[in-house]
Each structure stands twice: as structure tokens, then as C-alpha cells.
Design a protein around this motif. Structure first.
Motif, PDB file in Angstrom:
ATOM      1  N   UNK A 142      16.033   1.132 -11.611  1.00  0.00           N
ATOM      2  CA  UNK A 142      14.865   1.795 -11.519  1.00  0.00           C
ATOM      3  C   UNK A 142      14.937   3.063 -10.743  1.00  0.00           C
ATOM      4  N   UNK A 143      15.465   3.125  -9.642  1.00  0.00           N
ATOM      5  CA  UNK A 143      15.688   4.504  -8.983  1.00  0.00           C
ATOM      6  C   UNK A 143      16.237   5.514  -9.815  1.00  0.00           C
ATOM      7  N   UNK A 144      17.403   5.095 -10.269  1.00  0.00           N
ATOM      8  CA  UNK A 144      18.460   6.149 -10.738  1.00  0.00           C
ATOM      9  C   UNK A 144      17.766   6.517 -12.232  1.00  0.00           C
ATOM     10  N   UNK A 145      17.277   5.793 -12.934  1.00  0.00           N
ATOM     11  CA  UNK A 145      16.388   6.079 -14.072  1.00  0.00           C
ATOM     12  C   UNK A 145      15.602   7.105 -14.184  1.00  0.00           C
ATOM     13  N   UNK A 146      15.082   7.552 -12.854  1.00  0.00           N
ATOM     14  CA  UNK A 146      14.212   8.543 -12.721  1.00  0.00           C
ATOM     15  C   UNK A 146      15.002  10.104 -12.889  1.00  0.00           C
ATOM     16  N   UNK A 147      16.328  10.031 -12.799  1.00  0.00           N
ATOM     17  CA  UNK A 147      17.325  11.134 -13.025  1.00  0.00           C
ATOM     18  C   UNK A 147      17.116  11.885 -14.178  1.00  0.00           C
ATOM     19  N   UNK A 148      16.672  10.973 -15.290  1.00  0.00           N
ATOM     20  CA  UNK A 148      16.225  11.490 -16.623  1.00  0.00           C
ATOM     21  C   UNK A 148      15.205  12.597 -17.103  1.00  0.00           C
ATOM     22  N   UNK A 149      14.513  12.530 -15.831  1.00  0.00           N
ATOM     23  CA  UNK A 149      13.201  13.494 -15.878  1.00  0.00           C
ATOM     24  C   UNK A 149      13.744  14.827 -14.995  1.00  0.00           C
ATOM     25  N   UNK A 150      14.554  14.561 -14.048  1.00  0.00           N
ATOM     26  CA  UNK A 150      15.056  15.682 -13.384  1.00  0.00           C
ATOM     27  C   UNK A 150      16.127  16.649 -13.499  1.00  0.00           C
ATOM     28  N   UNK A 151      17.078  16.091 -14.217  1.00  0.00           N
ATOM     29  CA  UNK A 151      18.132  16.587 -14.890  1.00  0.00           C
ATOM     30  C   UNK A 151      17.863  17.278 -16.314  1.00  0.00           C
ATOM     31  N   UNK A 152      18.133  18.244 -16.593  1.00  0.00           N
ATOM     32  CA  UNK A 152      17.864  18.952 -17.722  1.00  0.00           C
ATOM     33  C   UNK A 152      18.545  18.235 -18.942  1.00  0.00           C
ATOM     34  N   UNK A 366       8.156  14.378  -7.085  1.00  0.00           N
ATOM     35  CA  UNK A 366       7.392  13.531  -6.386  1.00  0.00           C
ATOM     36  C   UNK A 366       6.559  12.386  -7.451  1.00  0.00           C
ATOM     37  N   UNK A 367       6.305  12.646  -8.717  1.00  0.00           N
ATOM     38  CA  UNK A 367       5.626  11.865  -9.661  1.00  0.00           C
ATOM     39  C   UNK A 367       6.690  11.110 -10.058  1.00  0.00           C
ATOM     40  N   UNK A 368       8.112  11.311 -10.100  1.00  0.00           N
ATOM     41  CA  UNK A 368       9.090  10.470 -10.464  1.00  0.00           C
ATOM     42  C   UNK A 368       9.255   9.272  -9.634  1.00  0.00           C
ATOM     43  N   UNK A 369       9.105   9.753  -8.215  1.00  0.00           N
ATOM     44  CA  UNK A 369       9.112   8.607  -7.291  1.00  0.00           C
ATOM     45  C   UNK A 369       8.019   7.400  -7.572  1.00  0.00           C
ATOM     46  N   UNK A 370       7.139   7.912  -8.076  1.00  0.00           N
ATOM     47  CA  UNK A 370       6.092   6.874  -8.425  1.00  0.00           C
ATOM     48  C   UNK A 370       6.559   5.785  -9.497  1.00  0.00           C
ATOM     49  N   UNK A 371       7.563   6.221 -10.472  1.00  0.00           N
ATOM     50  CA  UNK A 371       8.071   5.186 -11.407  1.00  0.00           C
ATOM     51  C   UNK A 371       8.636   4.353 -10.723  1.00  0.00           C
TER      52      UNK A 371
END
Length: 428
Positions: A142-152, A366-371
Motif C-alpha cells: 500500500x505504501x510503496x504503491x504511491x511511488x507510481x504517481x511520484x516517479x515519472x 502529500x495527497x499520495x500519503x492519503x492513499x
């Protein structure tokens, strides 16, 4: 009065179960209908059309198709094999493998939900089979999945760039260092928890032969984000053109080289892409008249004036922005949060001394942390469904990742070079 009606109607319709896009549209139409903004209804239709009429938005379905083809073509399995050879032999190594896989896969899909679902479907059962607690396996994913919106490439960055008129190529370049920084901290966190709780590790180390084999199997797919980014950062292609390159590359790798793409698989990818793109495009379209009203009513200037009246300097303003985005991200979906807050917060952040690309990454992170934060963390519900565990158990496991991600967010907010150096180097 205009703002009271706008946000009041929006809140009421949203609370009664009306979808976000229609809540935004209806609240805007109510303001126009009662003459609070002296404009004809035809203006709303024109603005909605303008909201969808952006060539940069065409890159979103293309990146989603490319990611879908790569996943359907066996990319996830090949990345896991390679990552397992690299770090699977350390204590708690499969947790580190999970993060590494999400990092690589996220650099292809551009979507946090797709990243979490694709990796979780394979990694969570594999980790459970090796003796890892299911709640930990779910939390890492769940946490590592947010890398999909941070890395291009990142769908969220494309949306932010269109809304705030910020260079999307520059945002992509700005996301590389924060994305890698967050990935490393997640890996260290997974390793630390693995050592602390004595999670299993592989007793055999990979041989040169097996490692070389897995590198060769994964290399064609791993070259796709490099080809996409290099074409954009060198100025040879726009965002949309680079997305087309990604689709062609994915078809060649998944269909010709790996030979795992079927017509049924392509149909499934197409249906899912249309569904996701439709949802994004509708929200983007109706957000334009909504944001226009916020701008005309001078909400950013009013908010900035209020902060000055309270004596809030740049540091306090930045901290308030971080707190606001993190709080909203825990309660609302990422897309609507971005669309509503970006027109208001962006000017305030610039006035506080934040750089445009820095602001874009602050929004995204910040919004990604909410995911992966309750109560509306989308990634949590995705992994809980896969792992068959409760939300409370996963939430407890996510606390270390929540702390480390906020540390990275603070570093990005107060060290501009983390986001400004690469865009400046590539001429954005």
C-alpha cells in the motif's frame, strides 16, 4: 455568498452520494442559475469543453495503455525475479523486493492504484507463503504503491501541470529525486521491520548466471521508462508524443518479444483504460468553471491575506500547506482534492517562496500519503482485498511508512534543490 453557495451545494451533494464530478458541476450551475456570477449557462458548456480540450491530457490514456500492456505481458513477474536476485537474500528481503518492484513498475504505469493492484496480486501471496505476516505484506504494498504517481510518468503530475499551467516535462524531471528518495526510505523501513521481527530471508544467494538471465529478461521492459524520459528531457518529444512511444514500446516488448499479449488481454486493457480515462476527463472538464469562479472571487488572495493577518511567515505557511494537503488527502480522493485545492494553494505557495516544480511534488507526495492513510485510503482497500486482512491490522503496520514518507515530504518542502536541480539541468 457566492462561495458559501458553491461549497455548500458541493458538500451537500457529495454527502448525499452524488459522484464528485457531478457535485462539482451541479454546484457551479447553481451559482450561475441564481445569478451570483453574471454569466449565461452557455459559458459553463464552453468552459467544460475547454477543460477537456488539452493535448497534454491525451497522454493519460496512452500511459495507462502502456502500463496495462506491460502488466499483461508478464513484466511484473520479470521485475520481481530481478529484484529478488538483487535484495531478496537480506533479512525481510521480500519486503524490500516489494518496494523495488513498485518503484520500477510505477515508472511505467503512472498510476498508484494500478501499481498497488498489479504488484500486490503477486507479492502479497508470495510473501505470505514465505512466512511474512499478511498485514505487513499488505502495508508495504500500500505504501510503496504511491511511488507510481511520484516517479515519472505520473498521471497526477499531468493533471497538476494542466491545472496550474506548469511544464509537465519539468514536473517529470522534478519527481525523479523525491521518488528515489522515498523508495530508498521505504526499503530501509521494510528492512528495519524485517530485522526487528526476524522475518525470513533467502538462504541462497543468486548466481551470476541466474542474475544475468533475469536482467536480460527484464531489460527490454525496463528500457521503456528510460526511452520515454530521455525523449522528453532531451526535447525530442512532447508529453503526448512520449506517451505514444511508450505504447509502441510496450506492444513490441509484450507482443513481439515476450509474446504474452492476447487479443482478449488487449480488449481488457482497452476497457479499463476507457473507464479510468473517462473518470479523469470528466472531473478535469467540470473543474475548469469551478476553478474559474474560485479565481474570480479571489480566494487565493483572500486566504493569503488572512495568513498575513495572522502573522504567518513563509515557514508557517508552508507547514500549513503540508498539513492541509495531508489532511484532505486522508478524507478525499486524490483527483478531486488536486482539482479543488491546486487553484487556491498554488498561488499561496509561490508567494511563500516555494518553486513551481517543488509545489507540484508537494501536492503529489502529500495527497499520495492519503492513499495509504485511513479512512479513505484507496491503496489500503486494494491490498486488504488481496491479502484478506482487516483495515485496522494494515493501518498499524503502516505507521513506520507514514512517518518516513512525511520526513521525505518535509525534505522536499524545505530543500528546493531536491526538485529544482534536475529540471534546471535539463533546461525546464
Amino acid at each position: 455568498m457566492t462561495l458559501l453557495v458553491l461549497f455548500g451545494v458541493f458538500a451537500i451533494t457529495l454527502y448525499t452520494g452524488v459522484p464528485v464530478a457531478w457535485s462539482i458541476a451541479f454546484s457551479t450551475l447553481v451559482v450561475i442559475y441564481f445569478g451570483l456570477v453574471p454569466l449565461p449557462p452557455s459559458w459553463f458548456a464552453q468552459q467544460v469543453y475547454m477543460g477537456a480540450d488539452s493535448i497534454s491530457l491525451a497522454s493519460i490514456p496512452l500511459f495507462l495503455v502502456a502500463g496495462g500492456i506491460m502488466n499483461e505481458g508478464g513484466l511484473t513477474r520479470r521485475i520481481i525475479d530481478l529484484a529478488n536476485d538483487m535484495v531478496g537474500w537480506v533479512r525481510g528481503g521480500l519486503g524490500v523486493v516489494n518496494v523495488a518492484t513498485c518503484m520500477i513498475y510505477g515508472g511505467i504505469t503512472g498510476s498508484a492504484t494500478a501499481d498497488t493492484g498489479a504488484v500486490g496480486a503477486i507479492m502479497i501471496p508470495a510473501m505470505a507463503e514465505r512466512g511474512y505476516p499478511r498485514d505487513f505484506a499488505a502495508a508495504v504494498t500500500a505504501a510503496a504503491g504511491t511511488l507510481g504517481i511520484i516517479l515519472p510518468p505520473s498521471v497526477v503530475m499531468i493533471m497538476y501541470g494542466v491545472i496550474t499551467d506548469t511544464s509537465i516535462g519539468g514536473l517529470f524531471a522534478a519527481g525523479i529525486i523525491p521518488g528515489l528518495m522515498l523508495a530508498v526510505t521505504f526499503m530501509l523501513t521494510a528492512w528495519w521491520v524485517g530485522v526487528k521481527e526476524n522475518f525470513p530471508k533467502s538462504e541462497t544467494r543468486p548466481t551470476v548466471t541466474s542474475f544475468s538471465k533475469h536482467v536480460l529478461r527484464a531489460l527490454p521492459a525496463l528500457m521503456m521508462p528510460i526511452a520515454v524520459l530521455s525523449s522528453m528531457l532531451s526535447g525530442l518529444a512532447t508529453t503526448t508524443e512520449a506517451a505514444f512511444v511508450a505504447v509502441v514500446w510496450a506492444l513490441l516488448v509484450g507482443g513481439v518479444l515476450y509474446r504474452e499479449i492476447t487479443l482478449a488481454g488487449l480488449w481488457k486493457i482497452g476497457v479499463e483504460t476507457v473507464r479510468m480515462t473517462g473518470a479523469i476527463m470528466i472531473i478535469m472538464a467540470v473543474s475548469v468553471p469551478f476553478s474559474w469562479i474560485l479565481t474570480v472571487e479571489q480566494i487565493p488572495q483572500w486566504t493569503a491575506g488572512l495568513l498575513h493577518a495572522w502573522g504567518a511567515g513563509p515557514t508557517i505557511t508552508i507547514l500549513l500547506i503540508l498539513a492541509l494537503l495531508t489532511f484532505v488527502g486522508t478524507w478525499a480522493d486524490l483527483g478531486p482534492s488536486l482539482i479543488i485545492l491546486a487553484p487556491i494553494v498554488h498561488p499561496i505557495g509561490v508567494e511563500a517562496g516555494l518553486q513551481p516544480y517543488q509545489l507540484g511534488l508537494i501536492f503529489t507526495m502529500a495527497l499520495g500519503i492519503g492513499l495509504f492513510t485511513p479512512p479513505v485510503g484507496t491503496n489500503i482497500f486494494v491490498v486488504c482485498n488481496v491479502a484478506k486482512v482487516g483495515v485496522n491490522a494494515v493501518t498499524r503496520r503502516l505507521i513506520p511508512f507514514f512517518i518516513t514518507s512525511n520526513i521525505c515530504l518535509l525534505l522536499v518542502a524545505f530543500i528546493p534543490e531536491t526538485t529544482e536541480w534536475l529540471p534546471r539541468y535539463f533546461g525546464f
